[in-house]
Design an enzyme around this catalytic site. Structure first.
Site, PDB file in Angstrom:
ATOM      1  N   GLY A   1       0.855  -1.116  -0.148  1.00 20.41           N
ATOM      2  CA  GLY A   1      -0.144   0.006  -0.222  1.00 20.41           C
ATOM      3  C   GLY A   1       0.914   1.326  -0.075  1.00 20.41           C
ATOM      4  O   GLY A   1       0.545   2.376  -0.671  1.00 20.41           O
TER       5      GLY A   1
ATOM      6  N   ASP B   1      10.575  -6.117  -4.064  1.00 21.01           N
ATOM      7  CA  ASP B   1       9.403  -6.824  -3.293  1.00 21.01           C
ATOM      8  C   ASP B   1       9.356  -8.317  -3.632  1.00 21.01           C
ATOM      9  O   ASP B   1       9.436  -8.574  -5.058  1.00 21.01           O
ATOM     10  CB  ASP B   1       8.226  -6.050  -3.387  1.00 21.01           C
ATOM     11  CG  ASP B   1       7.060  -6.661  -2.399  1.00 21.01           C
ATOM     12  OD1 ASP B   1       6.963  -7.841  -2.111  1.00 21.01           O
ATOM     13  OD2 ASP B   1       6.197  -5.765  -1.743  1.00 21.01           O
TER      14      ASP B   1
ATOM     15  N   ARG C   1      -6.195  -1.623  -1.208  1.00 21.02           N
ATOM     16  CA  ARG C   1      -5.317  -0.524  -0.742  1.00 21.02           C
ATOM     17  C   ARG C   1      -4.071  -0.235  -1.513  1.00 21.02           C
ATOM     18  O   ARG C   1      -3.500   0.729  -1.578  1.00 21.02           O
ATOM     19  CB  ARG C   1      -4.853  -0.489   0.577  1.00 21.02           C
ATOM     20  CG  ARG C   1      -4.046  -1.954   0.835  1.00 21.02           C
ATOM     21  CD  ARG C   1      -3.979  -2.127   2.427  1.00 21.02           C
ATOM     22  NE  ARG C   1      -3.063  -3.396   2.713  1.00 21.02           N
ATOM     23  CZ  ARG C   1      -3.329  -4.747   2.597  1.00 21.02           C
ATOM     24  NH1 ARG C   1      -4.615  -5.026   2.038  1.00 21.02           N
ATOM     25  NH2 ARG C   1      -2.542  -5.688   2.725  1.00 21.02           N
TER      26      ARG C   1
ATOM     27  N   LYS D   1       4.601  -8.493  -7.445  1.00 20.71           N
ATOM     28  CA  LYS D   1       4.275  -6.987  -7.070  1.00 20.71           C
ATOM     29  C   LYS D   1       5.425  -6.226  -7.914  1.00 20.71           C
ATOM     30  O   LYS D   1       5.221  -5.148  -8.479  1.00 20.71           O
ATOM     31  CB  LYS D   1       4.168  -7.055  -5.635  1.00 20.71           C
ATOM     32  CG  LYS D   1       2.985  -7.506  -5.098  1.00 20.71           C
ATOM     33  CD  LYS D   1       2.751  -7.065  -3.527  1.00 20.71           C
ATOM     34  CE  LYS D   1       1.671  -7.519  -2.717  1.00 20.71           C
ATOM     35  NZ  LYS D   1       1.575  -7.193  -1.530  1.00 20.71           N
TER      36      LYS D   1
ATOM     37  N   ASP E   1       6.350  -3.994   5.911  1.00 22.49           N
ATOM     38  CA  ASP E   1       5.432  -3.996   6.943  1.00 22.49           C
ATOM     39  C   ASP E   1       6.166  -5.206   8.010  1.00 22.49           C
ATOM     40  O   ASP E   1       5.105  -5.710   8.651  1.00 22.49           O
ATOM     41  CB  ASP E   1       4.230  -4.381   6.400  1.00 22.49           C
ATOM     42  CG  ASP E   1       4.342  -5.692   5.838  1.00 22.49           C
ATOM     43  OD1 ASP E   1       5.229  -6.494   5.746  1.00 22.49           O
ATOM     44  OD2 ASP E   1       3.211  -6.181   5.223  1.00 22.49           O
ATOM     45  N   ASN E   2       7.324  -5.338   8.211  1.00 17.57           N
ATOM     46  CA  ASN E   2       7.852  -6.125   9.298  1.00 17.57           C
ATOM     47  C   ASN E   2       9.100  -5.631   9.862  1.00 17.57           C
ATOM     48  O   ASN E   2       9.827  -4.867   9.079  1.00 17.57           O
ATOM     49  CB  ASN E   2       7.981  -7.580   8.526  1.00 17.57           C
ATOM     50  CG  ASN E   2       9.099  -7.638   7.498  1.00 17.57           C
ATOM     51  OD1 ASN E   2      10.138  -7.951   7.992  1.00 17.57           O
ATOM     52  ND2 ASN E   2       8.612  -7.566   6.392  1.00 17.57           N
TER      53      ASN E   2
ATOM     54  N   CYS F   1      -1.056  -5.304   9.058  1.00 13.64           N
ATOM     55  CA  CYS F   1      -2.499  -5.065   8.202  1.00 13.64           C
ATOM     56  C   CYS F   1      -3.072  -6.450   8.220  1.00 13.64           C
ATOM     57  O   CYS F   1      -4.405  -6.472   8.154  1.00 13.64           O
ATOM     58  CB  CYS F   1      -2.008  -4.537   6.831  1.00 13.64           C
ATOM     59  SG  CYS F   1      -1.605  -2.898   6.833  1.00 13.64           S
TER      60      CYS F   1
ATOM     61  N   CYS G   1      22.276   3.923  21.495  1.00 11.84           N
ATOM     62  CA  CYS G   1      21.631   3.357  20.169  1.00 11.84           C
ATOM     63  C   CYS G   1      22.685   2.123  19.548  1.00 11.84           C
ATOM     64  O   CYS G   1      23.928   2.496  19.219  1.00 11.84           O
ATOM     65  CB  CYS G   1      21.198   3.882  19.015  1.00 11.84           C
ATOM     66  SG  CYS G   1      20.534   3.278  17.653  1.00 11.84           S
TER      67      CYS G   1
END
Length: 251
Positions: free
Chosen positions: A43, A64, A75, A88, A132-133, A190, A246
């Site tokens: 998305g 991807d 989406r 994709k 998204d991970n 999602c 960090c």
């Protein structure tokens, strides 16, 4: 593709950009000579890639390994029903080239965790994290820290989104791990929590906007976290500080 000047066709295509004091012909030429790697063509990536291609960014690399699924279609607006089951990255590249054949687009049908990006990084491309991970996010962050790259990251779930941008060539810059120090896979995404379709368009468009701003030298938003709540239609922004301990970016 002549990188040294704008053709007459490009002058016409990007005329509304060139009219802007903040862009002009010099800025449009900068976009033409730039390279952006977009990791994730879901998305976020669909929205960001469309605007960057339309804006005339001269070289885009899409990474991807996923295939188009029916549940993506509400989406991920580059994909149609006839694309189900297809790569994709490759479908997105074809769609973008159909919209703007004057730019260069490379599709890499692999997980970013399995790609040797070294040949692509010599030109110091900007990276857009549209994944998204957390495994991919921390990998991309560390890659940008190591090579001193600019990173624009976004995420969206349910009705909430966030946007971050860093210039990791600056040793004083915070990084993604300064904000989220523990590389733990979150239980929700999602697929498990749902997401409002247009929210991905908002956040992906913001990524594209921030990427263009950075290419044009507008750096005042670097190191900030922007939060968007679609249900409240509200934005909030916070300045981030580099974490002295960090494990990713502090020496």
């Amino acid at each position: 593709m002549n990188g040294g000047k704008l053709s007459d066709k490009e002058q016409l295509r990007y005329s509304r950009h060139i009219m802007l004091d903040q862009v002009g012909e010099t800025g449009q030429l900068t976009l033409k000579q730039s390279h952006i790697i977009i990791v994730g063509v879901g998305g976020l990536g669909c929205a960001a890639a469309q605007y960057l291609a339309a804006a005339g960014v001269g070289r885009l690399t899409l990474i991807d390994h996923d295939r188009v699924e029916r549940s993506n279609l509400h989406r991920q607006i580059l994909f149609k029903v006839n694309h189900l089951g297809k790569s994709k990255a490759q479908v997105a590249a074809n769609q973008l080239l159909a919209a703007n054949p004057d730019i260069a687009i490379e599709a890499i049908d692999k997980s970013v965790l399995k790609v040797d990006l070294s040949p692509l990084l010599a030109s110091k491309p900007m990276i857009l994290d549209c994944t998204d991970n957390s495994d991919s996010r921390y990998f991309i962050n560390q890659l940008c820290v190591k090579h001193g790259l600019k990173l624009v990251s976004a995420a969206a779930i349910n009705g909430q989104g966030h946007l971050l941008s860093f210039d990791l060539s600056n040793e004083q810059s915070p990084c993604y791990a300064c904000l989220y120090p523990e590389p733990v896979n979150l239980p929700q995404n999602c697929s498990t929590a749902g997401v409002l379709g247009p929210l991905l368009g908002v956040m992906g468009s913001l990524q594209a906007t921030e990427a263009i701003r950075l290419l044009l030298g507008k750096t005042e938003h670097l190191g900030k976290l922007t939060m968007f709540d679609a249900w409240q239609m509200s934005f909030n922004a916070f300045q981030l500080n580099k974490a002295s301990d960090c494990p990713r970016c502090s020496k």
